[in-house]
Design a protein around this motif. Sequence first.
Motif, short mmCIF file in Angstrom:
data_model
loop_
_atom_site.label_atom_id
_atom_site.label_comp_id
_atom_site.label_asym_id
_atom_site.label_seq_id
_atom_site.Cartn_x
_atom_site.Cartn_y
_atom_site.Cartn_z
N LEU A 197 63.19 21.42 51.07
CA LEU A 197 62.59 20.58 49.98
C LEU A 197 63.21 21.29 48.73
CD1 LEU A 197 60.42 18.78 48.69
CD2 LEU A 197 58.76 21.03 48.90
N LEU A 202 62.60 21.11 44.88
CA LEU A 202 61.79 20.80 43.91
C LEU A 202 62.49 20.89 42.45
CD1 LEU A 202 58.22 22.44 44.86
CD2 LEU A 202 59.08 20.08 45.04
N ALA A 222 53.69 16.47 44.47
CA ALA A 222 54.69 17.60 44.94
C ALA A 222 54.03 18.72 45.68
CB ALA A 222 55.43 18.10 43.78
N LEU A 230 54.94 20.25 49.24
CA LEU A 230 55.39 21.73 49.08
C LEU A 230 54.40 22.33 50.40
CD1 LEU A 230 56.82 24.30 47.99
CD2 LEU A 230 55.06 24.32 46.20
N GLN A 231 53.25 22.14 50.46
CA GLN A 231 52.46 22.83 51.17
C GLN A 231 52.82 22.52 52.66
OE1 GLN A 231 48.51 21.41 49.69
NE2 GLN A 231 48.42 23.12 48.41
N CYS A 263 55.83 21.60 53.72
CA CYS A 263 57.16 22.11 53.96
C CYS A 263 57.06 23.73 54.23
CB CYS A 263 58.22 21.63 53.05
SG CYS A 263 58.53 20.09 52.80
N ARG A 264 56.16 24.19 53.51
CA ARG A 264 55.88 25.69 53.75
C ARG A 264 55.03 25.86 55.26
NH1 ARG A 264 53.43 27.10 47.81
NH2 ARG A 264 55.40 27.69 46.77
N VAL A 280 62.51 26.08 50.96
CA VAL A 280 61.96 25.54 49.61
C VAL A 280 62.90 26.14 48.48
CG1 VAL A 280 60.05 25.34 47.93
CG2 VAL A 280 59.74 25.33 50.60
N HIS A 335 63.29 25.95 44.42
CA HIS A 335 62.87 25.38 43.10
C HIS A 335 64.09 25.18 42.21
CE1 HIS A 335 58.67 26.18 44.26
NE2 HIS A 335 59.25 27.34 45.14
N VAL A 344 53.33 24.69 40.90
CA VAL A 344 54.62 24.90 42.12
C VAL A 344 55.33 26.37 41.94
CG1 VAL A 344 54.72 22.36 42.27
CG2 VAL A 344 56.29 23.55 40.40
N ASN A 348 57.17 29.31 42.68
CA ASN A 348 57.77 29.90 44.10
C ASN A 348 57.18 31.00 44.55
OD1 ASN A 348 58.78 31.26 41.71
ND2 ASN A 348 60.13 32.31 43.10
N GLU A 367 61.10 31.86 48.45
CA GLU A 367 61.67 30.74 47.83
C GLU A 367 62.50 31.16 46.59
OE1 GLU A 367 57.52 28.48 49.31
OE2 GLU A 367 57.97 28.51 47.00
#
Length: 183
Positions: A6, A8, A33, A37-38, A40-41, A47, A49, A75, A77, A81
């Motif tokens: 992902l 961002l 987003a 993000l959640q 994908c985590r 992830v 950024h 968002v 990191n 990340e």
Amino acid sequence: MSKQALILVDIQNDYFPTGKWPLEGVEAAADNAVRVLQACRRAGNLVVHIRHEAEADDAPFFVAGSVGAQLHEKVLNQGDEVVVVKHFINAFRETGLKALLDQQGVEELVIAGSMSHMCIDGITRAAVDYGYPTRVIHDACATRDLQFKGVTVPAVQVHAAFMAALEFGYAQVLSTADYLAAC
């Protein structure tokens, strides 16, 4: 299943209502987003950024070292990340993004962030040129009205035009709900 990352892009304070360059619908886009993000985590996806910093002190926004140039609190990191700092529209240009993705064995990208007509467009086209199958989460992206030769183009039309162009020849363009349903 391919290893996914992902990305961002530029979800930074200056794009929010109290910032120097607010975007239309940025709060709703950021909320979407966060949902991506959640997910994908939870899935253990890489992830990354992206944070844009202007190199000039008199830039209209994203001045290096300013609060506006920082990632938005929604968002931030976490853990390992990575935050890639860029100075150009295309997040691959003169950054370590491509090397990071290659090092991690990433095979496909999911992209969300801002601005639809600039950095989202730039990174998506570059990613596909590098051979990454790419998905853009359209309702997790935001933009603003544009002016062209005395004509105001509303943000909703700017966004739609750029998402249509990306979907036509570059990426799969999905809503947050459709992306999450497929996870």
